[in-house]
Every structure is written in structure tokens, then in C-alpha cells.
Design an enzyme around this catalytic site. Sequence first.
Site, PDB file in Angstrom:
ATOM      1  N   ASP A 160     -10.097  36.167  25.226  1.00 26.76           N
ATOM      2  CA  ASP A 160      -9.376  37.230  25.922  1.00 26.76           C
ATOM      3  C   ASP A 160      -7.954  37.230  25.385  1.00 26.76           C
ATOM      4  O   ASP A 160      -7.411  36.188  25.047  1.00 26.76           O
ATOM      5  CB  ASP A 160      -9.419  36.979  27.436  1.00 26.76           C
ATOM      6  CG  ASP A 160      -9.126  38.261  28.224  1.00 26.76           C
ATOM      7  OD1 ASP A 160      -8.727  39.262  27.594  1.00 26.76           O
ATOM      8  OD2 ASP A 160      -9.304  38.244  29.447  1.00 26.76           O
ATOM      9  N   ASP A 174     -17.884  37.378  33.188  1.00 23.56           N
ATOM     10  CA  ASP A 174     -17.152  36.111  33.218  1.00 23.56           C
ATOM     11  C   ASP A 174     -16.322  36.096  34.486  1.00 23.56           C
ATOM     12  O   ASP A 174     -15.895  37.142  34.964  1.00 23.56           O
ATOM     13  CB  ASP A 174     -16.231  35.969  31.996  1.00 23.56           C
ATOM     14  CG  ASP A 174     -14.968  36.786  32.163  1.00 23.56           C
ATOM     15  OD1 ASP A 174     -15.072  38.036  32.180  1.00 23.56           O
ATOM     16  OD2 ASP A 174     -13.878  36.203  32.319  1.00 23.56           O
TER      17      ASP A 174
END
Length: 358
Positions: free
Chosen positions: A78, A261
Site C-alpha cells: 500500500d 485486507d
Amino acid sequence: VTIRKLNTGNGTLDLPAFLPDATRGAVRTLGTGDLDDVGVQGVVVNAFHLGERPGISVISRLGGIHRFMGFRGPVASDSGGFQIYSLRAADPKFGTVSPKGFRTHRTGGGDGRKLLTPEKAIRRQLALGADMLVCLDHCTGPGAGKEELRDAVEHTVAWAAAGKRAFEEECERTGRRPLLFAVVQGGGDPDLRRECAGRLGEIGFDGYGFGGWPVDGEGRLVETVGVVAESFPPGTPLWGMGVGRPEGIVEACGRGYMLFDCVWPTRGARRGRLLVRGGRDVPVKSREDYRIIQIRDERHVRSEEPLDEFCSGPCCREHSRAYLHHLFRVGESLGPRLGTMHNLRFYVELMKSLRDGA
Ligand SMILES: [Zn+2]
């Protein structure tokens, strides 16, 4: 049309897949052998945090994130858009957002003021060697007004375009091409969400994430989760970022999301909140199909039964509730480790049941 598999440079993900967060390069308390034992397919690391410590160049010089962690499966990274949002929410002096990117006023690493541009966010993730990259996005909180949401969408689209250009250049240069995701923003405004999704879709990415807050105050999925999914053609890889409760995953999966997630199951496990099926061996489809037990509760002190009799994971094959209770009570680090393995095994089985269409 549903998508069943996602090929990455380090293996194929069977979809839907839950990727636990390994923010700083580890799923807290677990080694990579534990991840393999539990059946975890892949993980999500955070380029923003890893950039502060130990530094992207350190990991890159040591052969990349897979070698650094000793993990062979797919690794998503990310960019840190969400962390930037949450750090600013906690401390507005942390940094400022401008069309150029994000400027930190101070950092944990102590190298002073730094500008994180969308190009830099991509180059850093490529240097990490991640298999799935995420463009820098401007994340907003639940209370954001119309003007702030508009700015966030404009920044997010412009940064995604800039990130994609940097991505193409680097891929050309290195000959390695991971998957690139963009993040849809727009808060609770369905029109802004549609617009953001449409503009990102025109630029063209390998997949798209739902950014911002996916659940309301009562833990239910917000309407825009569905709006975003409907904005893309069926079969587009969609990532429900931060969608983490089992019932939320089941619902989002029904709407077309295939990647998930969330820190919820792992963070909960470290605090002794463990997920068990209510004595029935049926696939989890709703909140009624599982219970959350607090293993520290006195009532487990003499319990010989496993945490969950239907769990096939290493946690429940070998150990009783009484033993787990004891470990948590005396602060042994094995408690959080077994608890984390158990909750992740619960997710592995949840995703398998969704794949089987149960
Ligand atoms: Zn278990």
C-alpha cells in the site's frame, strides 16, 4: 462473470482472497512458516511505514521484500494514503496535502520535511519488489464535507495518472511488470464515487480498490461499496480495502470484490478476541454463524475443548481453551501467536467457502 484467479510475479492468488496486513514487514507475532501452516496466500505491506524504517533502499539492496521477509507468496504494497489520512487526523501538523502530493512536516525516521509525490510512491513500491502496487490516493474521513471530497477525488485521479506514467517508465526500464491498482475515493457521495471510478477506469489499471471508510457506525457496509463495484465491468479485480469483518466480506464478495485486507482479525487476536463457529460445521455467511469469544474470560480456565472444534488449523489441533486462556493471562507471547493463527485460519476457511460457492 467472476474472476477466479489473479496471477502475480510470485504465484497465483485464488479469489476471493484475504491478505492479512504485514504493515511493517510482518504479520504481527507470526513467522512466514506460521503463515504457510495457516494457509495464508499473500500479505499486504505498507511502503510508507517501511520507507521510514528500515528504508526502501535497505530492503531493495537486500533483494526486495520477499527475500527480506522470507515470504514466497504474493505481496501487495500500500502506498500509505490511508496512513497519511490517519496520521493527519491524529495530528494535523503531521503534514499537508497539495496537488503535488503529500508533504510530511516530521517523520519517524527523522529526515525532516519530505514530499511524497505520486511518482515517488510508485518507484518506492517497485523498489520494494511488491507484486501488487497501489497508487497514492487522498483518503478522507467519515465527516468530510463536499469540498474536501471533491479535492480528494481530483488529487486521487491526478496522482493515479502520474503514478501510472511513472509505473510505465519504470516497467519499460526494468522489464518487470507487477499489477497496479488505483483507489476510488469520494466518501459517501455516490455521484463522486461513480465519477472517480469512471475517470480511473479511463486511465486503466489492473484493478481498483475501494478507498475510505467501507463500514458505517454500526459496522454495516456503506452504500458506496456497491456503487463503486457497479462502476466497473464484471470481472474487474476489485479490492475491498479495510473490509474485514466476515459478514462484510461475504456481502462485498457478493457485490464483486475479490481481495480483502484488514487489521481487524489479527489485532483482535492479539487482544484475545477469537472467532469461533457456534458449534456447527457450516460455512460462515452472516454474523449469526460465528461468535467472538474473549479467551481471557474466567470461564475458559478449565476448558479442555479446542477453541473451535471445526477449525483445522494448528492452533486447535493441539491446544485447549484452558491453555490459550493461561497463555493470555500470564502474558506469554505464544498466546497472541496462536490466537492470530487461529483467526487467520478462520479467514482462510471463510474464503475457501466463498470460492466453493457455499
Ligand atoms: Zn483454530
